[in-house]
Write an enzyme that holds these catalytic residues in place. Structure first.
Site, PDB file in Angstrom:
ATOM      1  N   ASP A 297       0.823  -1.210   0.000  1.00  0.00           N
ATOM      2  CA  ASP A 297       0.000   0.000   0.000  1.00  0.00           C
ATOM      3  C   ASP A 297       0.865   1.272   0.000  1.00  0.00           C
ATOM      4  O   ASP A 297       2.093   1.199  -0.001  1.00  0.00           O
ATOM      5  CB  ASP A 297      -0.897  -0.056   1.248  1.00  0.00           C
ATOM      6  CG  ASP A 297      -2.314   0.358   0.956  1.00  0.00           C
ATOM      7  OD1 ASP A 297      -2.511   1.273   0.150  1.00  0.00           O
ATOM      8  OD2 ASP A 297      -3.235  -0.231   1.566  1.00  0.00           O
TER       9      ASP A 297
ATOM     10  N   GLU B 181      -0.678   1.689  -5.161  1.00  0.00           N
ATOM     11  CA  GLU B 181      -0.238   3.084  -5.086  1.00  0.00           C
ATOM     12  C   GLU B 181      -1.322   4.003  -5.619  1.00  0.00           C
ATOM     13  O   GLU B 181      -1.130   5.220  -5.698  1.00  0.00           O
ATOM     14  CB  GLU B 181       1.097   3.150  -5.846  1.00  0.00           C
ATOM     15  CG  GLU B 181       1.767   4.449  -6.010  1.00  0.00           C
ATOM     16  CD  GLU B 181       1.287   5.180  -7.244  1.00  0.00           C
ATOM     17  OE1 GLU B 181       1.747   6.318  -7.449  1.00  0.00           O
ATOM     18  OE2 GLU B 181       0.452   4.638  -8.018  1.00  0.00           O
ATOM     19  N   TRP B 182      -2.472   3.400  -5.949  1.00  0.00           N
ATOM     20  CA  TRP B 182      -3.702   4.124  -6.329  1.00  0.00           C
ATOM     21  C   TRP B 182      -3.573   4.947  -7.609  1.00  0.00           C
ATOM     22  O   TRP B 182      -4.367   5.875  -7.845  1.00  0.00           O
ATOM     23  CB  TRP B 182      -4.175   5.043  -5.184  1.00  0.00           C
ATOM     24  CG  TRP B 182      -4.052   4.446  -3.823  1.00  0.00           C
ATOM     25  CD1 TRP B 182      -4.423   3.181  -3.446  1.00  0.00           C
ATOM     26  CD2 TRP B 182      -3.513   5.061  -2.642  1.00  0.00           C
ATOM     27  NE1 TRP B 182      -4.158   2.984  -2.125  1.00  0.00           N
ATOM     28  CE2 TRP B 182      -3.604   4.118  -1.607  1.00  0.00           C
ATOM     29  CE3 TRP B 182      -2.970   6.327  -2.365  1.00  0.00           C
ATOM     30  CZ2 TRP B 182      -3.160   4.385  -0.305  1.00  0.00           C
ATOM     31  CZ3 TRP B 182      -2.541   6.603  -1.069  1.00  0.00           C
ATOM     32  CH2 TRP B 182      -2.639   5.633  -0.063  1.00  0.00           C
ATOM     33  N   GLY B 183      -2.551   4.658  -8.411  1.00  0.00           N
ATOM     34  CA  GLY B 183      -2.408   5.367  -9.684  1.00  0.00           C
ATOM     35  C   GLY B 183      -1.887   6.776  -9.550  1.00  0.00           C
ATOM     36  O   GLY B 183      -1.854   7.524 -10.526  1.00  0.00           O
TER      37      GLY B 183
ATOM     38  N   ASN C 298       1.049   8.095  -9.187  1.00  0.00           N
ATOM     39  CA  ASN C 298       2.259   8.444  -9.954  1.00  0.00           C
ATOM     40  C   ASN C 298       2.309   7.658 -11.262  1.00  0.00           C
ATOM     41  O   ASN C 298       3.389   7.312 -11.741  1.00  0.00           O
ATOM     42  CB  ASN C 298       3.511   8.163  -9.121  1.00  0.00           C
ATOM     43  CG  ASN C 298       3.567   9.047  -7.891  1.00  0.00           C
ATOM     44  OD1 ASN C 298       3.983  10.194  -7.961  1.00  0.00           O
ATOM     45  ND2 ASN C 298       3.106   8.518  -6.767  1.00  0.00           N
TER      46      ASN C 298
ATOM     47  N   ASP D 263      -9.970   3.726  -3.866  1.00  0.00           N
ATOM     48  CA  ASP D 263     -10.636   2.465  -3.506  1.00  0.00           C
ATOM     49  C   ASP D 263     -12.040   2.326  -4.082  1.00  0.00           C
ATOM     50  O   ASP D 263     -12.782   3.296  -4.209  1.00  0.00           O
ATOM     51  CB  ASP D 263     -10.744   2.361  -1.980  1.00  0.00           C
ATOM     52  CG  ASP D 263      -9.393   2.107  -1.345  1.00  0.00           C
ATOM     53  OD1 ASP D 263      -8.384   2.109  -2.051  1.00  0.00           O
ATOM     54  OD2 ASP D 263      -9.377   1.912  -0.109  1.00  0.00           O
TER      55      ASP D 263
HETATM   56  C1  GLA Z   1      -5.930   1.303   1.115  1.00  0.00           C
HETATM   57  C2  GLA Z   1      -6.053   0.311  -0.034  1.00  0.00           C
HETATM   58  C3  GLA Z   1      -7.194  -0.639   0.242  1.00  0.00           C
HETATM   59  C4  GLA Z   1      -6.968  -1.372   1.544  1.00  0.00           C
HETATM   60  C5  GLA Z   1      -6.801  -0.364   2.672  1.00  0.00           C
HETATM   61  C6  GLA Z   1      -6.384  -1.020   3.971  1.00  0.00           C
HETATM   62  O1  GLA Z   1      -7.035   2.140   1.189  1.00  0.00           O
HETATM   63  O2  GLA Z   1      -6.235   0.991  -1.236  1.00  0.00           O
HETATM   64  O3  GLA Z   1      -7.337  -1.571  -0.817  1.00  0.00           O
HETATM   65  O4  GLA Z   1      -5.827  -2.187   1.434  1.00  0.00           O
HETATM   66  O5  GLA Z   1      -5.777   0.594   2.340  1.00  0.00           O
HETATM   67  O6  GLA Z   1      -6.197  -0.083   4.986  1.00  0.00           O
END
Ligand code: GLA
Length: 399
Positions: free
Chosen positions: A147, A180-182, A184, A202
């Site tokens: 994460d 890394e949620w995109g 960068n 998310d």
């Molecule tokens: C981030 C991630 C999620 C999950 C949570 C856990 O938000 O993007 O998929 O792993 O952390 O805290």
């Protein structure tokens, strides 16, 4: 071994490191605890989930990776700096849990974070990468979701590279999942680092809702296009392929914020975009119709097709409330998915001749209806519920 040789190996290993080759040649499939259990995960739930997946056929359908998300750790490392599982939630420890999963034919996945703390406030991996990788190897970990909370000013590419090198040096093959949620644009640099990378914030169990940074699946689907600067015809698709996948986040199929139609459409479109299929519902208590979605063999074959092409949006016509998505398959076949974006049931017409670049004539099978429905010489019309899909497989007509 001489001390100088050990030092030499420690210094050289990262330089020689790579991600483990030959893994995730098709999008990974499995289950992750987060979407249903969040911080309330424990070893009983994990074992019961594994048992349920054996009994209900999900393991044999290909859902192999069982991934324990955030909140499995003790709040502090031990005196030597090692990660320790929370003794109340995981009294048998991670090695025993890994052994249990392996004995049942699963692969063992775990979550940690590239920052100083995980998003739920447990110890993160920053500065402990090589030490943690050795712990994971000793527990039999096969999959690491890493994460991006509390990363401070760290450079994403360098940070994920460090963890990749640590895993490689520890020597146990691990699928490395970048979370890394995109932020960068990992699709531009992570092909050699990870086997999959998250593209967005998310998901939650909604069609197109939004709460803080969580989004319904339709919003995430749309972002697979709009996130790319040069908005080419395949959006993020050009960055995906065997061993390196865009990850639009885990499945919400079967969770209560979605209607049956929305679960089915979510799953269909995740298969079309060659997404990792990581179930996020409670597999111990699943309605038969949800199980039928998750284990539809013809659809799983589309997601897992060996060509590894991510599908793309061919057509979006808001006036007719229709989007059409397509995925190229092996053997010159195609999968085509038509989504009703309207809040009411509609007659949806698929005009095959408009589906560039699908050329030539094909026999058409309606996968959800489980029947042949003619060929592509004539348009096809059917009544489709709100936010539901028609899902077709096209097989070339041999002349
Ligand atoms: C981030 C991630 C999620 C999950 C949570 C856990 O938000 O993007 O998929 O792993 O952390 O805290």
């Amino acid at each position: 071994m001489k001390k100088s040789l050990l030092l030499f190996l420690a210094l050289c290993a990262p330089a020689l490191a790579q991600k483990f080759p030959g893994l995730a040649l098709t999008p990974p499939m499995g289950w992750n605890s987060w979407n249903t259990f969040a911080n309330n995960i424990n070893e009983a739930v994990v074992r019961e989930t594994a048992d349920a997946m054996v009994a209900n056929g999900m393991r044999d359908a290909g859902y192999i990776y069982i991934v324990i998300d955030d909140a499995w750790e003790r709040k502090t490392r031990d005196e030597k700096g090692n990660l320790v599982a929370d003794p109340e939630k995981f009294p048998s420890g991670m090695k025993a849990l890994g052994d249990y999963l392996h004995a049942k034919g699963f692969k063992f996945g775990i979550h940690s974070c590239a920052g100083t703390k995980t998003c739920s406030g447990y110890p993160g991996g920053r500065g402990h990468e090589f030490q943690d990788a050795l712990s994971y190897a000793s527990w039999g970990v096969d999959y690491l979701k890493y994460d991006w909370c509390e990363h401070g000013t760290a450079d994403a590419r360098e940070t994920y590279k460090t963890m990749r090198d640590a895993l490689y040096t520890a020597g146990r093959p691990v699928v490395f999942s970048l979370c890394e949620w995109g932020q960068n644009k990992p699709w531009e640099w992570a092909t050699d680092i990870g086997h999959l990378w998250r593209t967005t914030g998310d998901i939650y169990d909604s069609y197109d809702g939004r709460k803080s940074w969580e989004m319904g699946w339709k919003r995430i689907l749309d972002l697979q296009y709009t996130l790319v600067d040069s908005n080419g015809p395949d959006g993020l698709g050009k960055f995906a392929g065997p061993g390196h996948w865009n990850d639009p986040d885990m499945l919400e199929v079967g969770n209560e914020g979605l209607t049956f139609a929305e679960s089915r459409a979510h799953f269909s479109l995740w298969c079309i975009i060659a997404a990792p299929l990581i179930a996020g519902n409670d597999l111990r208590h699943m309605k038969p119709e949800v199980h039928a979605i998750l284990t539809n063999k013809e659809l799983l074959a589309i997601d897992q097709d060996a060509l590894g092409k991510q599908g793309f949006r061919q057509l979006a016509d808001p006036t007719k409330h229709i989007e059409v998505w397509a995925k190229e398959l092996s053997n010159k076949e195609w999968a085509v998915c038509a989504l009703n974006t309207s809040a009411t049931a509609e007659d949806i017409t698929v005009e095959w001749k408009r589906l560039w670049p699908i050329e030539g004539e094909y026999q058409v099978r309606d996968i959800w209806a489980k029947k042949a429905v003619g060929d592509t010489t004539k348009p096809y019309t059917a009544r489709v519920d709100s936010h539901d899909v028609l899902l077709f497989k096209l097989t070339p007509i041999k002349k």
